[in-house]
Design a protein around this motif. Structure first.
Motif, PDB file in Angstrom:
ATOM      1  N   GLY A  21       1.061  -1.012  -0.152  1.00 50.44           N
ATOM      2  CA  GLY A  21      -0.128  -0.175  -0.127  1.00 50.44           C
ATOM      3  C   GLY A  21       1.041   1.335  -0.074  1.00 50.44           C
ATOM      4  N   ASN A  22       2.049   1.181   0.270  1.00 51.95           N
ATOM      5  CA  ASN A  22       2.723   2.556   0.755  1.00 51.95           C
ATOM      6  C   ASN A  22       3.081   2.474  -0.611  1.00 51.95           C
ATOM      7  N   TYR A  23       3.008   2.257  -2.011  1.00 52.82           N
ATOM      8  CA  TYR A  23       3.301   2.713  -3.388  1.00 52.82           C
ATOM      9  C   TYR A  23       2.319   3.128  -4.243  1.00 52.82           C
ATOM     10  N   PHE A  69      -0.428   7.129  -3.585  1.00 53.77           N
ATOM     11  CA  PHE A  69      -0.596   7.722  -3.176  1.00 53.77           C
ATOM     12  C   PHE A  69      -1.726   7.531  -1.485  1.00 53.77           C
ATOM     13  N   HIS A  70      -1.372   7.661  -0.206  1.00 53.75           N
ATOM     14  CA  HIS A  70      -2.638   7.127   0.721  1.00 53.75           C
ATOM     15  C   HIS A  70      -2.192   8.921   1.722  1.00 53.75           C
ATOM     16  N   THR A  71      -2.821   8.999   2.853  1.00 51.88           N
ATOM     17  CA  THR A  71      -2.367   9.746   3.834  1.00 51.88           C
ATOM     18  C   THR A  71      -2.704   8.402   4.755  1.00 51.88           C
ATOM     19  N   ASP A  72      -1.472   8.702   5.647  1.00 52.37           N
ATOM     20  CA  ASP A  72      -1.349   7.675   6.754  1.00 52.37           C
ATOM     21  C   ASP A  72      -2.960   6.950   7.784  1.00 52.37           C
ATOM     22  N   LYS A  73      -3.558   6.520   7.645  1.00 49.13           N
ATOM     23  CA  LYS A  73      -4.232   6.115   9.010  1.00 49.13           C
ATOM     24  C   LYS A  73      -5.305   6.402   8.329  1.00 49.13           C
ATOM     25  N   LEU A  81      -0.447  14.277   0.462  1.00 51.19           N
ATOM     26  CA  LEU A  81      -0.972  11.775   0.316  1.00 51.19           C
ATOM     27  C   LEU A  81       0.453  11.942  -0.091  1.00 51.19           C
ATOM     28  N   HIS A  82       1.230  10.726   0.204  1.00 53.58           N
ATOM     29  CA  HIS A  82       2.023  10.837   0.169  1.00 53.58           C
ATOM     30  C   HIS A  82       2.650   9.192  -0.354  1.00 53.58           C
ATOM     31  N   ARG A  83       3.662   8.571  -1.290  1.00 52.01           N
ATOM     32  CA  ARG A  83       3.774   7.363  -1.639  1.00 52.01           C
ATOM     33  C   ARG A  83       5.566   7.566  -1.463  1.00 52.01           C
ATOM     34  N   HIS A 135      13.244   4.014  10.180  1.00 53.35           N
ATOM     35  CA  HIS A 135      12.033   3.415  10.891  1.00 53.35           C
ATOM     36  C   HIS A 135      11.345   4.538  11.340  1.00 53.35           C
ATOM     37  N   ARG A 136      10.326   4.382  11.799  1.00 49.49           N
ATOM     38  CA  ARG A 136       8.911   4.821  11.535  1.00 49.49           C
ATOM     39  C   ARG A 136       8.144   5.536  13.394  1.00 49.49           C
ATOM     40  N   THR A 137       7.203   6.469  13.567  1.00 50.52           N
ATOM     41  CA  THR A 137       6.836   6.568  13.932  1.00 50.52           C
ATOM     42  C   THR A 137       5.054   7.753  13.660  1.00 50.52           C
TER      43      THR A 137
END
Ligand code: OGA
Ligand code: MN
Length: 297
Positions: free
Chosen positions: A117-119, A121-125, A270-272, A287-289
Motif C-alpha cells: 500500500g505504501n507505493y 498515494f495515501h494519507t496515513d491511517k 498524500l505520499h507514496r 524507522h517510523r513513528t
C-alpha cells in the motif's frame, strides 16, 4: 539563526525560526540543519518546529542519528503515538517504533512484497475515525540512489480545481477502510480479525486543516468509494481527483540522504514510496513513528 523571514508562498508567520531552515520547493518541504533531535527539546523549540511544520508541511532534519527509543521520545513532543494494524511476518503487531523496509523476514531485499500500500498515494491511517496527524521516518539504511518518498500537496491541488469541481465535491464523503486499502494495492486480503479491528469509516473528501483552515482533497489508496454515487461514477471521480493531485506541480519528491529525519503533515498531503531503486538487491530501512490526529471535517 535563520535568515528566512517569510517563505515565498507567504504562508508563514514571518517570525524568524531559531534554527537554520531552507525551503525546498513551492509545493512544500523545508530542510533544517544544525539541530540534534536526540537532545531534549524545550517548549520554545518544539513550538518553532510546529510552526515550521504548519508552514512547510514536510520538515527534513539533516544529519540525525536517533535510536528507536530516542525517536519515540522526540515523537511524543508532538502528540500521542499511534499503534498499527499491520503485522510482522510472524503475525505479531508492529511495535510502536517500527521499521519500513524492503527486507523480508530473513533480512533479504525483496522486490516489493512488503507493505504494498505504501507505493500508492495515501494519507496515513485514513481508515481510522481519527487518522494520523504526523508521520516521522528516520533513514537507517538507504540504497545508493532512489528509494524516494513522493508527496502531493492536496491543498494546492484543491485550490487549483475549477469552481464547478469544487461545487461538485463539496459535501461529498468517502468510505475508507483497511480492507479497501489492501484491495486497491493488490496486497493479500485483510483478515477477518483485521476487518473487525478496523471497520470502515467515512470522511469528507474536502478536508479543512484544523490548524490553518485551508481546504484540501482528502482521498488516497485507503478509499473504497464515494457515498451516494453509482459505483462507476464514484470510481471515475476518485480517479480524476487522484490524477489531478498527482500532477508534478503539486508534488515534492524527497531523495533521502543518510541521517535524514523527515516529518510530514498527513492532513494536507498524500505520499507514496517510489520503486526507483534495485529493490531485489539493495536495502532500504527507515524507522517510523506516527502521531494521532483529530477527526477530519
Ligand atoms: C509511511 C510510508 C513511504 C516510504 O511510512 O507511511 O508511506 O517512502 N512510507 O517508505
Ligand atoms: Mn504512509
Amino acid at each position: 539563526m535563520s535568515d528566512v523571514q517569510a517563505a515565498p508562498h507567504g504562508r508563514g508567520t514571518g517570525i524568524p525560526y531559531p534554527f537554520d531552515i531552507r525551503p525546498l520547493t513551492d509545493t512544500g518541504g523545508a530542510e533544517i540543519t544544525g539541530l540534534d533531535l536526540a537532545a531534549p527539546l524545550d517548549d520554545g523549540m518544539r513550538d518553532a518546529i510546529m510552526r515550521a511544520f504548519l508552514e512547510f508541511h514536510i520538515l527534513v532534519f539533516r544529519g540525525q542519528s536517533l535510536t528507536k527509543d530516542q525517536q519515540a521520545v522526540f515523537s511524543k513532543n508532538f502528540g500521542e503515538l499511534e499503534h498499527h494494524v499491520g503485522r510482522l511476518p510472524d503475525g505479531s503487531p508492529y511495535p510502536i517504533v517500527h521499521t519500513v523496509t524492503n527486507l523480508d523476514e530473513d533480512g533479504k531485499p525483496t522486490p516489493g512484497a512488503v507493505a504494498l500500500g505504501n507505493y500508492f498515494f495515501h494519507t496515513d491511517k485514513s481508515y481510522h475515525d481519527i487518522p494520523s496527524l504526523m508521520t516521522m521516518l528516520h533513514a537507517i539504511e538507504l540504497p545508493p540512489s532512489g528509494g524516494d518518498t513522493q508527496f502531493a500537496n492536496t491543498q494546492m491541488a484543491y485550490d487549483a480545481l475549477s469552481p464547478e469541481m469544487k461545487a461538485r465535491i463539496s459535501g461529498l464523503k468517502a468510505e475508507h477502510s483497511w480492507e479497501a486499502s489492501r484491495r486497491n494495492s493488490g496486497a493479500p486480503p485483510a483478515t477477518e480479525e483485521q476487518k473487525r479491528e478496523r471497520p470502515p469509516v467515512v470522511h469528507p473528501i474536502v478536508r479543512t486543516h484544523p490548524d490553518t483552515g485551508r481546504k484540501s482533497i482528502y482521498l488516497g489508496n485507503h478509499v473504497s468509494h464515494i457515498l451516494g454515487l453509482p459505483a462507476a461514477e464514484s470510481d471515475a471521480l476518485i480517479a480524476q481527483l487522484m490524477e489531478h493531485v498527482g500532477q508534478p506541480q503539486f508534488t515534492y519528491t524527497h531523495q533521502w540522504r543518510d541521517g535524514d529525519y523527515v516529518m510530514w503533515d498527513n492532513r494536507c498531503l498524500l505520499h507514496r514510496a517510489l520503486r526507483n531503486y534495485e529493490m531485489a538487491t539493495q536495502r532500504r530501512v527507515l524507522h517510523r513513528t506516527v502521531i494521532i490526529g483529530t477527526a477530519p471535517y
